[in-house]
Design a protein around this motif. Structure first.
Motif, mmCIF file in Angstrom:
data_model
loop_
_atom_site.group_PDB
_atom_site.id
_atom_site.type_symbol
_atom_site.label_atom_id
_atom_site.label_comp_id
_atom_site.label_asym_id
_atom_site.label_seq_id
_atom_site.Cartn_x
_atom_site.Cartn_y
_atom_site.Cartn_z
ATOM 1 N N LYS A 1 0.917 -1.214 0.147
ATOM 2 C CA LYS A 1 0.075 -0.172 -0.012
ATOM 3 C C LYS A 1 1.043 1.144 0.018
ATOM 4 N N GLN B 1 -7.009 4.490 -9.327
ATOM 5 C CA GLN B 1 -8.239 3.548 -9.416
ATOM 6 C C GLN B 1 -7.950 2.130 -8.883
ATOM 7 N N TYR B 2 -6.659 1.664 -9.137
ATOM 8 C CA TYR B 2 -6.325 0.347 -8.493
ATOM 9 C C TYR B 2 -5.721 0.256 -7.170
ATOM 10 N N SER C 1 -5.202 -0.181 -3.524
ATOM 11 C CA SER C 1 -5.749 -0.859 -2.328
ATOM 12 C C SER C 1 -5.932 0.107 -1.339
ATOM 13 N N SER C 2 -6.865 1.052 -1.189
ATOM 14 C CA SER C 2 -6.817 2.104 -0.123
ATOM 15 C C SER C 2 -8.407 1.994 0.468
ATOM 16 N N SER C 3 -8.148 2.497 1.799
ATOM 17 C CA SER C 3 -9.639 2.906 2.296
ATOM 18 C C SER C 3 -10.539 3.685 2.126
ATOM 19 N N HIS C 4 -9.678 4.706 1.107
ATOM 20 C CA HIS C 4 -10.440 5.832 0.499
ATOM 21 C C HIS C 4 -10.757 5.544 -0.925
ATOM 22 N N ALA C 5 -11.345 4.425 -1.376
ATOM 23 C CA ALA C 5 -11.757 4.183 -2.608
ATOM 24 C C ALA C 5 -12.348 5.230 -3.404
ATOM 25 N N ASN D 1 -10.299 8.117 -4.313
ATOM 26 C CA ASN D 1 -9.239 7.944 -5.120
ATOM 27 C C ASN D 1 -9.895 7.666 -6.616
ATOM 28 N N ASN D 2 -11.291 7.055 -6.677
ATOM 29 C CA ASN D 2 -11.717 7.058 -8.034
ATOM 30 C C ASN D 2 -12.228 8.344 -8.511
ATOM 31 N N VAL E 1 -13.564 3.076 -13.921
ATOM 32 C CA VAL E 1 -13.786 3.902 -12.846
ATOM 33 C C VAL E 1 -15.397 4.133 -12.575
ATOM 34 N N ASN F 1 -17.545 1.286 -11.375
ATOM 35 C CA ASN F 1 -17.329 0.779 -9.958
ATOM 36 C C ASN F 1 -17.777 2.129 -8.745
#
Length: 327
Positions: free
Chosen positions: A181, A219-220, A222-226, A229-230, A263, A266
Motif C-alpha cells: 500500500k 483507481q487500482y 488498495s486504499s480505504s479511501h476508494a 481515489n476514484n 472507474v 465501480n
C-alpha cells in the motif's frame, strides 16, 4: 541497391582505415556515426550496425583510454537496450555495459554522465524484471541514485522521466502486505511529482500520458479511501482527454475512455458526475466508443475485454431488477 544507412555504415568502416587519423579520432568518429544510426532507426538492423560500430571503436582504442572507452561502452548499452527484437539477451548485455562503466564514470566522468547511465540501467533492469529475469528493487535503486543529480530544478525533463519510471516500478510489485500500500502511495506521489515539471501547454502528450497513468494508479490502489481515489482518477482521465482525442490519438484516446469507464462502473450508483446519466450508462457509452476504435485498429483482444465488461454490467442490472442499461 544500398540504403542510405548501409552506405553510411560502409563509409564509417572505410573511415577508420585512414592512417592519418589517431585511434582516439577514429573511435570518436565511429561513435558519432553509431549515435546517428540510433536516431529514428528504420529497422533493428540499424541498431545492430550501431553496436558493431561501437565494438569497432572500442577495439581501436588503447587500454589507457579508460574514460573514452567507458563513454563508448555506455553508448553501446543504449543501442543494445533499444533493439526491439533483442529480448533478454540484449537487455542483459546492455546492463553489463552500464555496470562495467559506472565505477569509471563516477571517478573520472561528469556527475551527469553517471546519472544518465544509472537511469538507463534502471530502465534495462525494469525490462528484465518484467520478464522475471531481474529484481525490480534494483531498478528502483538505480532511479534513486540518478535523482541525486537529476533534480527537479536543474534537470526537469530527466526528473520527470525518472519519477515516471519509479511509479511504474512501484506499481509492478504485487501488493501482498502493508508495504504494498505504501508503494502504491509512492507511485501516486511520483506521478504527481512529474506533473510539477510538465504541463498541458508545453508538454501535451507527456501530460496526457502521466494523467492517464495517475488515474490508473489511483483507481487500482488498495486504499480505504476508494471513493475519493476514484473521483480523483476521473479528474486525471479528464485532464488526459484534454489532449487525447479520437482524431489525432485514437488508440490512446480509447485507452483513456476505457479506463474512465472502469472507474464509473465501480462508483456507487447514486454518484453525481454532472452528465445527466447514471454512472453505469456513462460507462457503457464509453466502453462502446472505445470498442469501435479498438476494432478499427485491429486491437480485438482489448475490444473483447470491454465487451465482457458491458455484459457484466447488463447482467448486474438484470439481477437487480433494473433492466438493461440503455445503449
Amino acid at each position: 541497391m544500398q540504403t542510405a544507412a548501409e552506405i553510411q555504415f560502409a563509409e564509417a568502416i572505410r573511415a577508420v582505415e585512414d592512417p592519418a587519423t589517431s585511434p582516439e579520432e577514429r573511435a570518436e568518429m565511429l561513435m558519432e556515426i553509431a549515435m546517428g544510426l540510433q536516431i529514428k532507426p528504420k529497422s533493428p538492423a540499424q541498431l545492430r550496425d550501431a553496436v558493431t560500430l561501437y565494438q569497432r571503436a572500442l577495439a581501436e582504442l588503447p587500454e589507457s583510454a579508460i574514460l573514452l572507452k567507458a563513454r563508448i561502452r555506455a553508448r553501446m548499452g543504449t543501442a543494445l537496450q533499444t533493439i526491439p527484437d533483442g529480448g533478454t539477451d540484449a537487455l542483459r548485455q546492455a546492463c553489463e555495459c552500464y555496470e562495467s562503466v559506472l565505477p569509471i564514470l563516477y571517478q573520472q566522468g561528469k556527475p551527469e554522465e553517471a546519472a544518465e547511465v544509472e537511469l538507463n540501467l534502471g530502465l534495462a533492469t525494469q525490462g528484465l524484471a518484467s520478464q522475471g529475469a531481474a529484481r525490480i528493487q534494483d531498478a528502483i535503486q538505480c532511479h534513486h541514485r540518478a535523482l541525486r543529480v537529476f533534480t527537479k530544478e536543474a534537470y526537469p525533463q530527466e526528473f520527470a522521466v525518472l519519477h515516471n519510471n519509479l511509479a511504474i516500478a512501484y506499481l509492478s510489485i504485487p501488493v501482498t502486505d502493508e508495504r504494498g500500500k505504501m508503494r502504491e502511495a509512492m507511485a501516486v506521489q511520483s506521478f504527481e511529482e512529474v506533473l510539477k515539471v510538465i504541463n498541458l501547454i508545453d508538454h501535451p502528450s507527456e501530460y496526457a500520458m502521466i494523467q492517464n497513468n495517475l488515474g490508473n494508479a489511483l483507481q487500482y490502489a488498495s486504499s480505504s479511501h476508494a471513493l475519493e481515489n476514484n473521483l480523483r482518477a476521473l479528474e486525471a482521465y479528464d485532464e488526459a482527454l484534454k489532449v487525447r482525442n479520437p482524431r489525432d490519438t485514437p488508440v490512446e484516446y480509447a485507452n483513456t475512455i476505457a479506463n474512465k469507464a472502469n472507474v464509473l462502473r465501480n462508483l456507487p450508483a447514486d454518484t453525481k458526475t454532472g452528465v445527466g446519466q447514471s454512472v453505469r450508462e456513462q460507462a457503457v457509452e464509453l466502453y462502446r466508443e472505445a470498442i469501435a476504435l479498438f476494432e478499427q485498429f485491429g486491437l480485438h483482444d482489448r475490444s473483447e475485454l470491454l465487451s465482457a465488461s458491458i455484459a457484466e454490467i447488463e447482467q448486474e442490472h438484470e439481477h437487480s431488477g433494473e433492466g438493461k442499461v440503455i445503449h
